[in-house]
Motif scaffolding. Sequence first.
Motif, short mmCIF file in Angstrom:
data_model
loop_
_atom_site.label_atom_id
_atom_site.label_comp_id
_atom_site.label_asym_id
_atom_site.label_seq_id
_atom_site.Cartn_x
_atom_site.Cartn_y
_atom_site.Cartn_z
N LYS A 33 41.94 40.23 39.66
CA LYS A 33 40.91 39.80 40.78
C LYS A 33 41.49 41.36 41.41
O LYS A 33 42.10 42.08 40.84
CB LYS A 33 41.92 38.81 41.63
CG LYS A 33 41.40 37.72 41.27
CD LYS A 33 41.91 36.42 41.86
CE LYS A 33 41.93 34.68 41.63
NZ LYS A 33 42.74 33.86 42.10
N PHE A 34 40.50 41.80 42.04
CA PHE A 34 40.78 43.06 43.09
C PHE A 34 41.92 42.47 44.33
O PHE A 34 42.24 43.54 44.05
CB PHE A 34 39.36 42.86 43.73
CG PHE A 34 39.45 44.86 44.21
CD1 PHE A 34 39.36 45.49 42.99
CD2 PHE A 34 38.81 44.97 45.52
CE1 PHE A 34 39.58 46.92 43.82
CE2 PHE A 34 38.69 46.38 46.08
CZ PHE A 34 38.97 47.59 45.22
N SER A 35 41.88 41.42 44.73
CA SER A 35 42.94 41.91 45.44
C SER A 35 44.56 41.98 45.05
O SER A 35 45.14 42.13 44.91
CB SER A 35 42.59 40.24 46.23
OG SER A 35 43.11 39.29 45.59
N THR A 36 44.38 40.95 43.56
CA THR A 36 45.63 41.64 42.48
C THR A 36 45.45 42.64 42.13
O THR A 36 47.08 43.40 42.28
CB THR A 36 45.25 40.62 41.11
OG1 THR A 36 44.81 38.67 41.70
CG2 THR A 36 46.96 40.69 40.05
N PHE A 37 44.63 43.58 41.96
CA PHE A 37 45.02 44.80 41.75
C PHE A 37 46.08 45.59 42.97
O PHE A 37 46.87 46.20 42.15
CB PHE A 37 43.72 45.66 41.45
CG PHE A 37 43.65 47.03 41.94
CD1 PHE A 37 44.09 47.87 40.77
CD2 PHE A 37 44.43 47.35 42.84
CE1 PHE A 37 43.52 49.15 40.70
CE2 PHE A 37 43.81 49.06 43.35
CZ PHE A 37 43.60 49.49 41.87
N LEU A 110 34.15 34.54 47.55
CA LEU A 110 33.44 34.33 45.95
C LEU A 110 34.37 33.49 45.24
O LEU A 110 33.88 33.80 44.40
CB LEU A 110 32.83 35.70 46.52
CG LEU A 110 32.16 36.26 46.84
CD1 LEU A 110 31.15 37.35 46.27
CD2 LEU A 110 30.64 34.99 47.33
N LYS A 111 35.87 33.90 45.58
CA LYS A 111 36.29 33.24 44.20
C LYS A 111 36.59 33.87 42.76
O LYS A 111 35.86 33.62 42.14
CB LYS A 111 36.49 31.74 44.34
CG LYS A 111 37.02 30.59 45.40
CD LYS A 111 37.05 29.34 44.96
CE LYS A 111 37.56 29.32 46.62
NZ LYS A 111 37.80 28.82 47.84
N LEU A 112 36.06 35.16 43.40
CA LEU A 112 35.82 36.55 41.82
C LEU A 112 36.89 36.59 40.49
O LEU A 112 38.05 36.83 41.30
CB LEU A 112 35.18 37.73 42.12
CG LEU A 112 34.29 38.07 41.18
CD1 LEU A 112 33.41 37.89 40.41
CD2 LEU A 112 33.78 40.46 41.85
N ASP A 113 36.98 36.19 40.16
CA ASP A 113 37.76 35.73 38.78
C ASP A 113 37.80 36.77 37.37
O ASP A 113 36.47 35.72 37.32
CB ASP A 113 39.08 34.31 38.85
CG ASP A 113 40.22 34.14 38.21
OD1 ASP A 113 40.20 35.60 36.84
OD2 ASP A 113 40.80 33.63 38.10
N TYR A 114 37.81 37.46 37.24
CA TYR A 114 37.40 37.98 36.04
C TYR A 114 38.74 38.21 34.92
O TYR A 114 38.87 39.04 34.07
CB TYR A 114 36.94 39.18 36.35
CG TYR A 114 37.32 40.36 36.85
CD1 TYR A 114 38.78 40.77 36.79
CD2 TYR A 114 36.39 40.12 38.03
CE1 TYR A 114 38.91 42.17 37.80
CE2 TYR A 114 37.37 41.14 39.15
CZ TYR A 114 38.38 41.37 39.04
OH TYR A 114 38.79 42.62 39.72
N SER A 115 40.10 37.42 35.51
CA SER A 115 41.05 37.32 34.30
C SER A 115 41.04 36.84 32.80
O SER A 115 42.08 36.71 32.09
CB SER A 115 41.88 36.29 35.40
OG SER A 115 41.65 34.65 35.29
#
Length: 144
Positions: A33-37, A110-115
Amino acid sequence: MNLSSYIEKRNGVPLGHKDSLKNMLTRSLGAGKFSTFWKYWNPIWSYYLGKFIFKPLKKILPAAPSLLLTFIICGFVHDVIIIMVRSKIILLFTPWFFFMGCFVLLTNWLKLDYSNLQWPLRALINLLFILGCLYLAYQVKIEI
């Protein structure tokens, strides 16, 4: 939590460890996630931003505007250093960090999760977000 504990939590190794930079880059770029970055990127700087900017702002504002203002202030600090070095007013980092803060909020909303993607693809996505925001910042850069 003190700085040493914070860095060990973010990097998985103590402050000053030989693998600190490698771990920061691997964890941040490979974030799903971009926030996790941003949880893993530059833990020393993020510790102080969190302690002295984000947490005090969060006492008077909701989390989203506090986060966005923290990004803007961070960008402005970067710009001040450039202004001092070049003796010319250039605001590029302030809009760049504003856009990155907006992308953090947008991707969370958007709850964008690409993990679930492989590390190289996650790194590419995170780099595209960062470079896309840089492109937008160049469109509104202020130079005096």
